[in-house]
Write an enzyme that holds these catalytic residues in place. Structure first.
Site, PDB file in Angstrom:
ATOM      1  N   ASP A 202      -2.385  -6.710   5.017  1.00 63.51           N
ATOM      2  CA  ASP A 202      -3.146  -7.216   3.871  1.00 63.51           C
ATOM      3  C   ASP A 202      -2.335  -8.230   3.055  1.00 63.51           C
ATOM      4  O   ASP A 202      -1.352  -7.874   2.407  1.00 63.51           O
ATOM      5  CB  ASP A 202      -3.569  -6.035   3.000  1.00 63.51           C
ATOM      6  CG  ASP A 202      -4.260  -4.965   3.832  1.00 63.51           C
ATOM      7  OD1 ASP A 202      -4.967  -5.323   4.783  1.00 63.51           O
ATOM      8  OD2 ASP A 202      -4.066  -3.783   3.540  1.00 63.51           O
TER       9      ASP A 202
ATOM     10  N   ASP B  67      -7.584  -7.281   1.204  1.00 61.39           N
ATOM     11  CA  ASP B  67      -7.386  -5.966   1.814  1.00 61.39           C
ATOM     12  C   ASP B  67      -8.251  -5.858   3.063  1.00 61.39           C
ATOM     13  O   ASP B  67      -9.318  -6.462   3.139  1.00 61.39           O
ATOM     14  CB  ASP B  67      -7.754  -4.863   0.807  1.00 61.39           C
ATOM     15  CG  ASP B  67      -7.326  -3.489   1.315  1.00 61.39           C
ATOM     16  OD1 ASP B  67      -6.314  -3.419   2.061  1.00 61.39           O
ATOM     17  OD2 ASP B  67      -7.986  -2.483   0.975  1.00 61.39           O
TER      18      ASP B  67
ATOM     19  N   HIS C 116      -8.804   5.045   2.350  1.00 67.80           N
ATOM     20  CA  HIS C 116      -8.199   3.737   2.016  1.00 67.80           C
ATOM     21  C   HIS C 116      -8.927   3.050   0.867  1.00 67.80           C
ATOM     22  O   HIS C 116      -9.107   1.839   0.886  1.00 67.80           O
ATOM     23  CB  HIS C 116      -8.239   2.826   3.249  1.00 67.80           C
ATOM     24  CG  HIS C 116      -7.414   3.342   4.382  1.00 67.80           C
ATOM     25  ND1 HIS C 116      -6.052   3.280   4.389  1.00 67.80           N
ATOM     26  CD2 HIS C 116      -7.766   3.956   5.543  1.00 67.80           C
ATOM     27  CE1 HIS C 116      -5.584   3.807   5.504  1.00 67.80           C
ATOM     28  NE2 HIS C 116      -6.609   4.238   6.218  1.00 67.80           N
TER      29      HIS C 116
ATOM     30  N   TYR D 126      -5.194   1.186  17.038  1.00 70.82           N
ATOM     31  CA  TYR D 126      -4.968   2.466  17.715  1.00 70.82           C
ATOM     32  C   TYR D 126      -4.757   2.233  19.206  1.00 70.82           C
ATOM     33  O   TYR D 126      -5.191   1.224  19.747  1.00 70.82           O
ATOM     34  CB  TYR D 126      -6.169   3.392  17.507  1.00 70.82           C
ATOM     35  CG  TYR D 126      -6.177   4.069  16.158  1.00 70.82           C
ATOM     36  CD1 TYR D 126      -5.698   5.366  16.020  1.00 70.82           C
ATOM     37  CD2 TYR D 126      -6.647   3.412  15.031  1.00 70.82           C
ATOM     38  CE1 TYR D 126      -5.702   5.995  14.789  1.00 70.82           C
ATOM     39  CE2 TYR D 126      -6.649   4.030  13.796  1.00 70.82           C
ATOM     40  CZ  TYR D 126      -6.179   5.324  13.682  1.00 70.82           C
ATOM     41  OH  TYR D 126      -6.172   5.938  12.473  1.00 70.82           O
TER      42      TYR D 126
ATOM     43  N   TYR E 148       1.535  -0.141  15.119  1.00 69.53           N
ATOM     44  CA  TYR E 148       0.632  -0.429  14.006  1.00 69.53           C
ATOM     45  C   TYR E 148       0.768   0.608  12.906  1.00 69.53           C
ATOM     46  O   TYR E 148       0.777   1.793  13.157  1.00 69.53           O
ATOM     47  CB  TYR E 148      -0.821  -0.484  14.482  1.00 69.53           C
ATOM     48  CG  TYR E 148      -1.211  -1.876  14.855  1.00 69.53           C
ATOM     49  CD1 TYR E 148      -1.404  -2.833  13.878  1.00 69.53           C
ATOM     50  CD2 TYR E 148      -1.348  -2.243  16.192  1.00 69.53           C
ATOM     51  CE1 TYR E 148      -1.728  -4.130  14.218  1.00 69.53           C
ATOM     52  CE2 TYR E 148      -1.681  -3.530  16.538  1.00 69.53           C
ATOM     53  CZ  TYR E 148      -1.870  -4.470  15.546  1.00 69.53           C
ATOM     54  OH  TYR E 148      -2.188  -5.753  15.881  1.00 69.53           O
TER      55      TYR E 148
ATOM     56  N   LYS F 299      -3.071  -2.688   8.388  1.00 72.15           N
ATOM     57  CA  LYS F 299      -3.218  -4.146   8.463  1.00 72.15           C
ATOM     58  C   LYS F 299      -2.247  -4.818   7.493  1.00 72.15           C
ATOM     59  O   LYS F 299      -1.787  -4.207   6.540  1.00 72.15           O
ATOM     60  CB  LYS F 299      -4.658  -4.537   8.121  1.00 72.15           C
ATOM     61  CG  LYS F 299      -5.511  -4.756   9.349  1.00 72.15           C
ATOM     62  CD  LYS F 299      -5.210  -6.098  10.019  1.00 72.15           C
ATOM     63  CE  LYS F 299      -5.819  -6.255  11.393  1.00 72.15           C
ATOM     64  NZ  LYS F 299      -4.967  -5.945  12.532  1.00 72.15           N
TER      65      LYS F 299
ATOM     66  N   ASP G 288       0.889  -1.171   0.000  1.00 75.72           N
ATOM     67  CA  ASP G 288       0.000   0.000   0.000  1.00 75.72           C
ATOM     68  C   ASP G 288       0.923   1.215   0.000  1.00 75.72           C
ATOM     69  O   ASP G 288       1.641   1.456   0.974  1.00 75.72           O
ATOM     70  CB  ASP G 288      -0.861  -0.038   1.273  1.00 75.72           C
ATOM     71  CG  ASP G 288      -1.744   1.206   1.408  1.00 75.72           C
ATOM     72  OD1 ASP G 288      -1.602   2.148   0.592  1.00 75.72           O
ATOM     73  OD2 ASP G 288      -2.575   1.233   2.339  1.00 75.72           O
TER      74      ASP G 288
ATOM     75  N   ASP H   1      -4.227  -1.677  -2.044  1.00 73.68           N
ATOM     76  CA  ASP H   1      -2.943  -2.379  -2.221  1.00 73.68           C
ATOM     77  C   ASP H   1      -2.632  -2.688  -3.678  1.00 73.68           C
ATOM     78  O   ASP H   1      -3.494  -3.175  -4.401  1.00 73.68           O
ATOM     79  CB  ASP H   1      -2.973  -3.702  -1.449  1.00 73.68           C
ATOM     80  CG  ASP H   1      -3.197  -3.483   0.034  1.00 73.68           C
ATOM     81  OD1 ASP H   1      -2.413  -2.726   0.622  1.00 73.68           O
ATOM     82  OD2 ASP H   1      -4.156  -4.040   0.578  1.00 73.68           O
TER      83      ASP H   1
ATOM     84  N   TYR I  53      -3.605   9.502   0.214  1.00 76.73           N
ATOM     85  CA  TYR I  53      -3.579   9.180   1.635  1.00 76.73           C
ATOM     86  C   TYR I  53      -2.618   8.004   1.880  1.00 76.73           C
ATOM     87  O   TYR I  53      -2.635   7.019   1.150  1.00 76.73           O
ATOM     88  CB  TYR I  53      -4.992   8.811   2.109  1.00 76.73           C
ATOM     89  CG  TYR I  53      -5.085   8.658   3.597  1.00 76.73           C
ATOM     90  CD1 TYR I  53      -5.014   9.775   4.427  1.00 76.73           C
ATOM     91  CD2 TYR I  53      -5.187   7.414   4.182  1.00 76.73           C
ATOM     92  CE1 TYR I  53      -5.078   9.646   5.810  1.00 76.73           C
ATOM     93  CE2 TYR I  53      -5.246   7.264   5.560  1.00 76.73           C
ATOM     94  CZ  TYR I  53      -5.189   8.391   6.360  1.00 76.73           C
ATOM     95  OH  TYR I  53      -5.236   8.248   7.728  1.00 76.73           O
TER      96      TYR I  53
ATOM     97  N   ASN J 113      16.446  -8.203   0.153  1.00 74.18           N
ATOM     98  CA  ASN J 113      15.105  -8.550  -0.348  1.00 74.18           C
ATOM     99  C   ASN J 113      14.070  -7.789   0.477  1.00 74.18           C
ATOM    100  O   ASN J 113      14.385  -7.267   1.540  1.00 74.18           O
ATOM    101  CB  ASN J 113      14.876 -10.065  -0.324  1.00 74.18           C
ATOM    102  CG  ASN J 113      14.856 -10.617   1.073  1.00 74.18           C
ATOM    103  OD1 ASN J 113      13.950 -10.350   1.841  1.00 74.18           O
ATOM    104  ND2 ASN J 113      15.886 -11.382   1.428  1.00 74.18           N
TER     105      ASN J 113
ATOM    106  N   LYS K  74      -4.817 -31.203 -11.658  1.00 73.05           N
ATOM    107  CA  LYS K  74      -3.999 -32.428 -11.723  1.00 73.05           C
ATOM    108  C   LYS K  74      -3.748 -33.015 -10.334  1.00 73.05           C
ATOM    109  O   LYS K  74      -4.660 -33.512  -9.729  1.00 73.05           O
ATOM    110  CB  LYS K  74      -2.661 -32.146 -12.430  1.00 73.05           C
ATOM    111  CG  LYS K  74      -2.788 -32.214 -13.939  1.00 73.05           C
ATOM    112  CD  LYS K  74      -2.759 -33.665 -14.381  1.00 73.05           C
ATOM    113  CE  LYS K  74      -2.769 -33.760 -15.888  1.00 73.05           C
ATOM    114  NZ  LYS K  74      -3.303 -35.062 -16.326  1.00 73.05           N
TER     115      LYS K  74
HETATM  116  C1  F6R Z   1      -5.476  -1.585   5.360  1.00 77.24           C
HETATM  117  C2  F6R Z   1      -5.931  -0.323   5.939  1.00 77.24           C
HETATM  118  C3  F6R Z   1      -6.300  -0.240   7.352  1.00 77.24           C
HETATM  119  C4  F6R Z   1      -5.866   1.095   7.925  1.00 77.24           C
HETATM  120  C5  F6R Z   1      -6.642   1.395   9.175  1.00 77.24           C
HETATM  121  C6  F6R Z   1      -6.173   2.664   9.884  1.00 77.24           C
HETATM  122  O1  F6R Z   1      -5.341  -1.425   4.034  1.00 77.24           O
HETATM  123  O2  F6R Z   1      -6.022   0.634   5.211  1.00 77.24           O
HETATM  124  O3  F6R Z   1      -5.809  -1.274   8.145  1.00 77.24           O
HETATM  125  O4  F6R Z   1      -4.514   1.086   8.191  1.00 77.24           O
HETATM  126  O5  F6R Z   1      -7.969   1.501   8.799  1.00 77.24           O
HETATM  127  O6  F6R Z   1      -6.212   3.734   9.014  1.00 77.24           O
HETATM  128  P1  F6R Z   1      -6.094   5.214   9.504  1.00 77.24           P
HETATM  129  O7  F6R Z   1      -4.838   5.306  10.289  1.00 77.24           O
HETATM  130  O8  F6R Z   1      -6.101   6.026   8.294  1.00 77.24           O
HETATM  131  O9  F6R Z   1      -7.295   5.447  10.372  1.00 77.24           O
HETATM  132 MG    MG Z   2      -4.626  -2.316   2.303  1.00 77.30          MG
HETATM  133 MG    MG Z   3      -4.406   0.628   3.835  1.00 74.15          MG
END
Ligand code: F6R
Ligand code: MG
Ligand code: MG
Length: 369
Positions: free
Chosen positions: A236, A131, A19, A349, A231, A234, A12, A53, A90, A104, A245
């Site tokens: 994803d 996602d 998102h 959070y 954090y 996620k 991402d 993503d 964003y 890598n 086969k």
């Molecule tokens: C995964 C994703 C979510 C965000 C989560 C927090 O693709 O987008 O896991 O990371 O919703 O997002 P914010 O920090 O923007 O509230």
């Molecule tokens: Mg994502």
């Molecule tokens: Mg995201």
């Protein structure tokens, strides 16, 4: 015939309106970068997105964890991040967690699934990208597909498939090194179930045919908060599954996604929601979700890919999507209560933890009379 490798690397690096999805300009920048820079390294490649993503599928002869292959993808994501920043997207560059490239991309933020194999005369395979969830989301569909004849009749119909599969499982809570265990279906079925039920800790990393030894499945197992120390979104996941086969059929693998099972990762990565199977290049919507999974089917010959067939683009899946929407409504009705929200250790959070720490000071022990 030399072996080929499929590398599926996703990140991402920024999206429109929160998102929802990457911009077309961002996707184009990645494609044009790869067209020039991957020449002579990739035999072929495909770029697509699922929610916010972007996934790069490449075919090459350099084996898994190859520095050149990974560097090209890393640089493509870096280049894309410049566009994302310029467009004010964003979360620009959010999954690129390290500054300097170190051999890598594993452990640097992007999710990686790779399989090296000798091409069969016909080589069908599937790529999955999810996602708003994490790699444990694939535990149930993989258990059903590779260990349960209720889902996969091939397990009783084919003498070769009947020999079963070896599951390689990683304990993602252990951060000092890779801590893995291998279990075999059908003999270890109950042990397998005991581990796979804990989707936040035990994640299937790979599955191997016991009849031929070949790798059939590869799943990305990145835990972003283990890399960043906090954090940052996620994890994803992406997954490659070879089919037909001596392996389960494409339709058996797809069938295991009919449940739209509840997974972690809905809204702010902190809620439970149904995993909805979506068409290719689908955006995110309701309650920053629902958690979604796409599946593209390919064939590959001498390293050249066919165009993708969109596996969840069929009327049957409209019914599953309706069911998933109903399941999403059902769990959303209870807001933050009970299993609708993730346990403390998985919240994206720190608000709830901080509140509890503050309130702890105000608690009083009642004196015994
Ligand atoms: C995964 C994703 C979510 C965000 C989560 C927090 O693709 O987008 O896991 O990371 O919703 O997002 P914010 O920090 O923007 O509230
Ligand atoms: Mg994502
Ligand atoms: Mg995201």
């Amino acid at each position: 015939m030399a072996k080929i490798t499929l590398s599926l690397i996703k990140a991402d690096i920024g999206s429109i309106g929160g998102h929802i999805k990457p911009s077309s300009k961002l996707i184009e920048s990645i494609c044009s970068f790869l067209k020039k820079q991957a020449k002579g390294v990739f035999l072929d490649f495909y770029v697509g997105f699922t929610g916010d993503d972007i996934a790069i599928l490449s075919v090459h002869k350099k084996g898994p964890l190859n520095e050149k292959v990974h560097k090209i993808c890393w640089d493509a994501f870096k280049k894309g991040t410049e566009i994302a920043k310029a467009q004010g997207l964003y979360g620009a560059g959010q999954d690129l967690l390290k500054e300097a490239f170190a051999g890598n991309v594993k452990g640097m933020g992007p999710a990686v699934a790779e399989i090296e194999f000798e091409e069969r005369p016909a080589e069908p395979f599937l790529i999955f990208a999810a996602d708003k969830t994490d790699p444990g989301a694939f535990n149930l569909p993989l258990y059903l597909s590779f260990a349960d004849p209720m889902n996969t009749p091939g397990l009783i119909l084919s003498p070769i498939i009947k020999k079963g599969f070896r599951f390689r499982i990683i304990d993602v809570s252990y951060t000092k090194a890779d801590k893995i265990i291998e279990l075999e279906a059908p003999e270890d079925l109950y042990d397998l179930a005991a581990l796979l039920r804990d989707t936040e800790r035990f994640v299937i990393e790979g599955i191997f045919s016991r009849a031929t030894g070949e790798q059939v499945v590869s799943v990305s197992t990145t835990r972003l908060h283990n890399i960043a120390g906090k954090y940052v979104g996620k994890d994803d996941p992406v997954m490659i599954v070879r089919t037909q086969k001596n392996f389960p059929a494409t339709g058996e693998i797809l069938a295991s996604f009919s449940i739209a099972h509840y997974v972690a990762g809905f809204m702010r990565g902190s809620h439970i929601g149904p995993l909805i199977p979506v068409k290719k290049n689908s955006p995110i919507s309701y309650f920053d979700g629902p958690p979604q999974v796409s599946c593209l089917a390919f064939c590959v010959k001498r390293g050249k890919l066919t165009e993708p067939a969109d596996a969840f683009d069929h009327p049957y899946w409209e019914w599953v999507r309706d069911e998933a929407a109903r399941k999403a409504q059902e769990i959303r009705r209870q807001g933050f209560f009970g299993p609708a929200m993730l346990p403390m250790s998985e919240l994206e959070y720190t608000g709830v933890v901080e509140t509890l720490n503050e309130l702890e000071k105000k608690f009083k022990i009642r004196k015994k009379k």
